[in-house]
Scaffold this active site. Structure first.
Site, PDB file in Angstrom:
ATOM      1  N   ASN A  47       0.827  -1.204   0.000  1.00 23.01           N
ATOM      2  CA  ASN A  47       0.000   0.000   0.000  1.00 23.01           C
ATOM      3  C   ASN A  47       0.865   1.259   0.000  1.00 23.01           C
ATOM      4  O   ASN A  47       1.930   1.305   0.630  1.00 23.01           O
ATOM      5  CB  ASN A  47      -0.997  -0.005   1.160  1.00 23.01           C
ATOM      6  CG  ASN A  47      -0.401  -0.296   2.520  1.00 23.01           C
ATOM      7  OD1 ASN A  47       0.595  -1.015   2.628  1.00 23.01           O
ATOM      8  ND2 ASN A  47      -0.986   0.246   3.559  1.00 23.01           N
ATOM      9  N   ASN A  50      -1.186   8.573   0.961  1.00 22.25           N
ATOM     10  CA  ASN A  50      -1.014   9.935   0.489  1.00 22.25           C
ATOM     11  C   ASN A  50      -1.549  10.893   1.545  1.00 22.25           C
ATOM     12  O   ASN A  50      -2.530  10.571   2.227  1.00 22.25           O
ATOM     13  CB  ASN A  50      -1.786  10.098  -0.835  1.00 22.25           C
ATOM     14  CG  ASN A  50      -1.437  11.370  -1.552  1.00 22.25           C
ATOM     15  OD1 ASN A  50      -1.936  12.449  -1.236  1.00 22.25           O
ATOM     16  ND2 ASN A  50      -0.567  11.258  -2.526  1.00 22.25           N
ATOM     17  N   ALA A  51      -0.939  12.080   1.635  1.00 26.10           N
ATOM     18  CA  ALA A  51      -1.397  13.088   2.593  1.00 26.10           C
ATOM     19  C   ALA A  51      -2.854  13.465   2.334  1.00 26.10           C
ATOM     20  O   ALA A  51      -3.585  13.815   3.273  1.00 26.10           O
ATOM     21  CB  ALA A  51      -0.505  14.322   2.512  1.00 26.10           C
ATOM     22  N   TYR A  53      -5.748  11.725   1.963  1.00 27.85           N
ATOM     23  CA  TYR A  53      -5.996  10.306   2.288  1.00 27.85           C
ATOM     24  C   TYR A  53      -6.641   9.435   1.204  1.00 27.85           C
ATOM     25  O   TYR A  53      -6.173   8.334   0.946  1.00 27.85           O
ATOM     26  CB  TYR A  53      -6.818  10.191   3.575  1.00 27.85           C
ATOM     27  CG  TYR A  53      -6.121  10.644   4.837  1.00 27.85           C
ATOM     28  CD1 TYR A  53      -4.797  11.072   4.846  1.00 27.85           C
ATOM     29  CD2 TYR A  53      -6.807  10.652   6.052  1.00 27.85           C
ATOM     30  CE1 TYR A  53      -4.179  11.505   6.007  1.00 27.85           C
ATOM     31  CE2 TYR A  53      -6.196  11.073   7.235  1.00 27.85           C
ATOM     32  CZ  TYR A  53      -4.882  11.503   7.207  1.00 27.85           C
ATOM     33  OH  TYR A  53      -4.266  11.911   8.357  1.00 27.85           O
ATOM     34  N   GLU A  60      -2.949  -4.510  -3.218  1.00 29.75           N
ATOM     35  CA  GLU A  60      -3.432  -5.383  -4.290  1.00 29.75           C
ATOM     36  C   GLU A  60      -3.450  -4.652  -5.628  1.00 29.75           C
ATOM     37  O   GLU A  60      -3.083  -5.196  -6.657  1.00 29.75           O
ATOM     38  CB  GLU A  60      -4.853  -5.877  -3.969  1.00 29.75           C
ATOM     39  CG  GLU A  60      -4.956  -6.746  -2.726  1.00 29.75           C
ATOM     40  CD  GLU A  60      -5.238  -5.940  -1.463  1.00 29.75           C
ATOM     41  OE1 GLU A  60      -4.743  -4.790  -1.340  1.00 29.75           O
ATOM     42  OE2 GLU A  60      -5.952  -6.461  -0.594  1.00 29.75           O
TER      43      GLU A  60
HETATM   44  N1  THU Z   1      -5.253  -1.585   2.454  1.00 28.50           N
HETATM   45  C1  THU Z   1      -4.703  -2.380   1.495  1.00 28.50           C
HETATM   46  O1  THU Z   1      -3.575  -2.140   1.038  1.00 28.50           O
HETATM   47  N2  THU Z   1      -5.410  -3.432   1.049  1.00 28.50           N
HETATM   48  C2  THU Z   1      -6.657  -3.774   1.497  1.00 28.50           C
HETATM   49  O2  THU Z   1      -7.281  -4.660   0.940  1.00 28.50           O
HETATM   50  C3  THU Z   1      -7.219  -3.088   2.663  1.00 28.50           C
HETATM   51  C4  THU Z   1      -6.567  -1.802   3.024  1.00 28.50           C
HETATM   52  C5  THU Z   1      -4.490  -0.433   2.933  1.00 28.50           C
HETATM   53  C6  THU Z   1      -5.052   0.907   2.542  1.00 28.50           C
HETATM   54  C7  THU Z   1      -4.461   1.797   3.599  1.00 28.50           C
HETATM   55  O3  THU Z   1      -3.158   2.186   3.207  1.00 28.50           O
HETATM   56  C8  THU Z   1      -4.352   0.901   4.816  1.00 28.50           C
HETATM   57  O4  THU Z   1      -4.443  -0.434   4.338  1.00 28.50           O
HETATM   58  C9  THU Z   1      -5.412   1.130   5.879  1.00 28.50           C
HETATM   59  O5  THU Z   1      -6.673   1.098   5.323  1.00 28.50           O
END
Ligand code: THU
Length: 136
Positions: A47, A50-51, A53, A60
């Site tokens: 993941n 970003n500032a 949000y 994924e």
């Molecule tokens: N996040 C993912 O990378 N994949 C998901 O399926 C669920 C959420 C990330 C997004 C954000 O950076 C952090 O987890 C908290 O929501």
């Protein structure tokens, strides 16, 4: 074709390791992902927040975007790793994004912080989904 135990070992190791590449200064919630292509390549993502949000991107979608621009269109399995238990499953937006490139039996392996996992197919994660066939 089913994922072999050898492939799953590599897939999970890479997804778990990819957590360390996350840019998540706001949530501190690391997510790592790894895709196995049908040609036998492993492509990772994490993941990237970003500032502003909502602009942040999930692990994924980073992984699938990376794979697709590298020329891959056929995928065998996805592993997603977080540090929580029970393991996190892909968010709704990611389920639709993954659906574009996968069939109903495509397996998604979800790993918790201890390396335990559960598996669900894309059809279980996103039943009655809308996909490329509907636009033909
Ligand atoms: N996040 C993912 O990378 N994949 C998901 O399926 C669920 C959420 C990330 C997004 C954000 O950076 C952090 O987890 C908290 O929501």
């Amino acid at each position: 074709m089913a994922v072999t135990s050898q492939e799953l070992e590599v897939l999970s190791t890479k997804a778990i390791a990819a957590k360390a590449t996350a840019y998540c200064p706001y949530s501190k919630f690391q997510v790592g992902a790894c895709i196995l292509t049908t040609s036998g390549e492993f492509i990772t993502g994490a993941n990237v927040e970003n500032a502003a949000y909502p602009v942040g991107t999930c692990a994924e979608r980073v992984a699938f975007g990376t794979a697709v621009v590298a020329g891959h269109k056929d995928f065998k399995a996805l592993a997603v790793a977080t540090n929580i238990s029970p393991p996190a499953s892909p968010c709704g937006m990611c389920r639709q994004f993954i659906r574009e490139f996968t069939g109903p039996d495509f397996p998604v392996f979800m790993y918790d912080g201890e390396g335990n996992h559960k598996m669900m197919t894309m059809d279980e994660l996103l039943p009655d989904s809308f996909g490329p066939d509907q636009l033909k």
